[in-house]
Scaffold this motif. Sequence first.
Motif, PDB file in Angstrom:
ATOM      1  N   ASN A 217     -52.881 -13.187 -22.667  1.00 49.29           N
ATOM      2  CA  ASN A 217     -53.406 -14.380 -23.324  1.00 49.29           C
ATOM      3  C   ASN A 217     -53.687 -14.173 -24.804  1.00 49.29           C
TER       4      ASN A 217
ATOM      5  N   LYS B  36     -56.175 -12.819 -25.984  1.00 45.49           N
ATOM      6  CA  LYS B  36     -57.591 -13.139 -26.166  1.00 45.49           C
ATOM      7  C   LYS B  36     -58.264 -12.126 -27.080  1.00 45.49           C
ATOM      8  N   LYS B  37     -58.973 -12.602 -28.076  1.00 48.46           N
ATOM      9  CA  LYS B  37     -59.726 -11.728 -28.971  1.00 48.46           C
ATOM     10  C   LYS B  37     -61.150 -11.633 -28.439  1.00 48.46           C
ATOM     11  N   ILE B  38     -61.451 -10.503 -27.835  1.00 48.16           N
ATOM     12  CA  ILE B  38     -62.755 -10.301 -27.196  1.00 48.16           C
ATOM     13  C   ILE B  38     -63.623  -9.428 -28.091  1.00 48.16           C
TER      14      ILE B  38
ATOM     15  N   LEU C 111     -56.480 -10.586 -19.942  1.00 52.64           N
ATOM     16  CA  LEU C 111     -56.704 -11.565 -21.015  1.00 52.64           C
ATOM     17  C   LEU C 111     -56.188 -11.046 -22.352  1.00 52.64           C
ATOM     18  N   ILE C 112     -56.383  -9.762 -22.603  1.00 49.88           N
ATOM     19  CA  ILE C 112     -55.928  -9.175 -23.867  1.00 49.88           C
ATOM     20  C   ILE C 112     -54.403  -9.131 -23.925  1.00 49.88           C
TER      21      ILE C 112
END
Length: 418
Positions: free
Chosen positions: A339, A341-343, A335-336
């Motif tokens: 995508n 993605k900021k988790i 995801l990082i």
Amino acid sequence: MRKRFNVDGLCYPDEHYMVNINDRLEQIQTLIDDGKYFVINRARQYGKTTTLHMLAQKFSSEYQIFSISFEGLGNSSYKDEWSFCRKVYGLLYDVIYYEETSEVSDEIRTECYRMSLNDARPDLRTLSNFFSLICKESGKPVVFIIDEVDQAADQESFLDFLGMLRDKYMKRRSRPTFRSVILAGVYDIKNLKLKIRKGQESLYNSPWNIAAKFMVDMSFSPKDIAGMLTEYKDDSNVAMDIDAIAQLIYDYTGGYPFLVSRICQLTEEAVAESSMQSVSAASRLNEASGSRCYKWNKSDILDAVKQLLNEQNTLFDDMGKKLSDSKELDNIIRLILFNGKKIPYSPDEYAINLGVMFGYLKNEDGLVVVSNRIFETRLYNRYLSENITENKLADTASLGFMETARAPSWKNMDGVFF
């Protein structure tokens, strides 16, 4: 003997180029002086074993140190309490026999050997009393170090052993015991539920909740790397802009010890040697007289980075295994990387905690990010290759299905293929 950069096992200051870790050792000594029991849990190949070895060497005059390792112990060592205790006695006896500690009486030596024999049946209480005897007789505070505790972390006998050490810690004011106990491994033994799952229903709790926080930064800073490169430059008479090269190595590795040393090793052994082959005959004469004639440039470091990213080594092999074992962690990294993605960082999230513990992830301004550019590139290439391979397999399977659907049924009347 000429020094080398080393990524295989223990580092020795007289044999290998190393970062100066005296400040880290002094921080650890403070924990020992304060009577703390603690865990050095850091990622694989992060310098834990070398740190413990140098700790034992540096402070042997102040403490009586028993340093053992659970590496390589087979399952038979944990099959019951007697087997486990015999193995601990055996490891302690090796320390005494090879004089890796001092001031051990004949009584302790004999008892340690006797209890390590196959027909002995020592239990945890016997072992606890033996520890008390060692500490009572010693003229110096006793420090007990256990390396590679991950090897035992999924064994109930080891949890019982930790419980015994915890009990001794709680009674340290009234009974002789260790000044400090140091465990070392990848997993945080204070929270064994990250390692041990009992079936799919419940998790073990660790009795090691007495452990103090270990806050020593064991990564290499640009200054650390520069110090190591300065020693190498002085020994080898190699030209380089030390600060710039050190910063570049740090930018790619984030100070991960194995990655730092491997880039230096590759630069010296491959890139620099290649540069030496291209120098003029006159320059070779200078080299023969003891004057090296090559230089580490930015391009040399980048070539070493490329070689590192394309090689198989124990660190990358272990990374692949860890990601295969934890689909949650694997999914977070995907995801990082793909995508964006900021988790948010949360130490209570199992997969995030696991990734940080393994050294693949870190907390940056409250967000989870891949810990360094080497890992980021290696992981990206890994996932990209997997996706391409999976798509090709899917295309092949789809084509095969369509061809089968169009193909005649090559069977006889009995349903047997020709």
